[in-house]
Write a protein that holds these residues in place. Structure first.
Motif, PDB file in Angstrom:
ATOM      1  N   CYS A 111       7.930  -7.879   9.961  1.00 40.25           N
ATOM      2  CA  CYS A 111       6.480  -8.100  10.050  1.00 40.25           C
ATOM      3  C   CYS A 111       6.130  -8.875  11.321  1.00 40.25           C
ATOM      4  O   CYS A 111       5.163  -8.537  12.007  1.00 40.25           O
ATOM      5  N   ALA A 149       6.371  -6.612  14.199  1.00 41.80           N
ATOM      6  CA  ALA A 149       5.267  -5.640  14.190  1.00 41.80           C
ATOM      7  C   ALA A 149       4.002  -6.252  14.782  1.00 41.80           C
ATOM      8  O   ALA A 149       3.330  -5.622  15.600  1.00 41.80           O
ATOM      9  N   VAL A 150       3.669  -7.480  14.396  1.00 37.17           N
ATOM     10  CA  VAL A 150       2.473  -8.098  14.973  1.00 37.17           C
ATOM     11  C   VAL A 150       2.695  -8.411  16.450  1.00 37.17           C
ATOM     12  O   VAL A 150       1.764  -8.331  17.259  1.00 37.17           O
ATOM     13  N   ASN A 152       1.822  -5.684  18.829  1.00 35.32           N
ATOM     14  CA  ASN A 152       0.388  -5.542  19.072  1.00 35.32           C
ATOM     15  C   ASN A 152      -0.229  -6.801  19.660  1.00 35.32           C
ATOM     16  O   ASN A 152      -1.414  -7.055  19.505  1.00 35.32           O
ATOM     17  N   CYS A 198      -0.086 -15.474  12.240  1.00 31.38           N
ATOM     18  CA  CYS A 198      -0.367 -15.116  13.626  1.00 31.38           C
ATOM     19  C   CYS A 198      -1.868 -15.109  13.863  1.00 31.38           C
ATOM     20  O   CYS A 198      -2.656 -15.125  12.918  1.00 31.38           O
ATOM     21  N   LEU A 246      -4.292  -5.350  14.499  1.00 32.63           N
ATOM     22  CA  LEU A 246      -3.099  -6.017  13.971  1.00 32.63           C
ATOM     23  C   LEU A 246      -2.840  -5.605  12.525  1.00 32.63           C
ATOM     24  O   LEU A 246      -1.707  -5.313  12.146  1.00 32.63           O
ATOM     25  N   ASP A 251      -2.010  -1.609  12.404  1.00 33.13           N
ATOM     26  CA  ASP A 251      -0.745  -1.245  13.025  1.00 33.13           C
ATOM     27  C   ASP A 251       0.450  -1.932  12.376  1.00 33.13           C
ATOM     28  O   ASP A 251       1.528  -1.360  12.322  1.00 33.13           O
ATOM     29  N   THR A 252       0.267  -3.142  11.888  1.00 32.65           N
ATOM     30  CA  THR A 252       1.366  -3.821  11.205  1.00 32.65           C
ATOM     31  C   THR A 252       1.771  -3.044   9.957  1.00 32.65           C
ATOM     32  O   THR A 252       2.956  -2.804   9.728  1.00 32.65           O
ATOM     33  N   GLU A 253       0.788  -2.636   9.178  1.00 32.29           N
ATOM     34  CA  GLU A 253       1.095  -1.823   8.001  1.00 32.29           C
ATOM     35  C   GLU A 253       1.855  -0.566   8.395  1.00 32.29           C
ATOM     36  O   GLU A 253       2.857  -0.213   7.763  1.00 32.29           O
ATOM     37  N   VAL A 276       5.573  -1.390   9.787  1.00 30.12           N
ATOM     38  CA  VAL A 276       6.496  -1.815   8.729  1.00 30.12           C
ATOM     39  C   VAL A 276       6.819  -0.635   7.807  1.00 30.12           C
ATOM     40  O   VAL A 276       7.963  -0.456   7.409  1.00 30.12           O
ATOM     41  N   VAL A 294       1.723 -11.945   5.081  1.00 34.99           N
ATOM     42  CA  VAL A 294       1.375 -11.942   6.498  1.00 34.99           C
ATOM     43  C   VAL A 294      -0.080 -12.395   6.627  1.00 34.99           C
ATOM     44  O   VAL A 294      -0.979 -11.728   6.120  1.00 34.99           O
ATOM     45  N   VAL A 309      -3.073 -12.919   9.058  1.00 36.32           N
ATOM     46  CA  VAL A 309      -3.630 -12.562  10.359  1.00 36.32           C
ATOM     47  C   VAL A 309      -4.981 -13.263  10.450  1.00 36.32           C
ATOM     48  O   VAL A 309      -5.876 -12.990   9.647  1.00 36.32           O
TER      49      VAL A 309
END
Length: 117
Positions: free
Chosen positions: A13, A16-17, A20, A43, A54, A57-59, A62, A91, A93
């Motif tokens: 995770c 992934a963040v 981006n 983050c 974020l 795209d994180t979803e 992952v 997570v 954000v």
């Protein structure tokens, strides 16, 4: 594919963040400290479109890399704080303002920081 758990998922995770351009990424091991989860990824995003990207795209990253989707999500980017809940990992954000206001790192000050980079 076996589901990733705990530290492996938290690191995925965080990465992934990071892909981006999230800012000030921290991974906290709250095992035994928090009744909610074992790891927290915290983050910041620098604008509303950045926060939305974020989350989206994180979803996707992952899920692509580990085959896992969050079990739930709370909040909307417009609220400046959204949580993706993977059970073992949460997570957070946040906008810089929300992050400063709620100061999760201080709240969970007993947590060990995980080197994810």
């Amino acid at each position: 594919m076996k589901a990733a758990e705990g530290k492996e998922l938290a690191i995925a995770c965080a990465r992934a963040v990071d892909e981006n351009k999230a800012e000030d990424i921290r991974v906290l091991d709250v095992t035994g400290i928090s009744p909610l989860t074992d790891f927290m990824v915290i983050c910041s995003g620098n604008s509303m479109p950045h926060l939305k990207a974020l989350l989206r795209d994180t979803e996707a990253i992952v899920e692509e890399k580990l085959g896992q989707k969050p079990y739930s999500g709370e909040g909307r980017a417009e609220t400046n704080w959204v949580v993706l809940d993977y059970f073992d990992v949460m997570v957070h954000v946040m906008s810089e303002e929300a992050r400063s206001t709620y100061d999760l790192e201080n709240l969970w000050g007993d947590a060990k920081e995980v080197d994810w980079a």
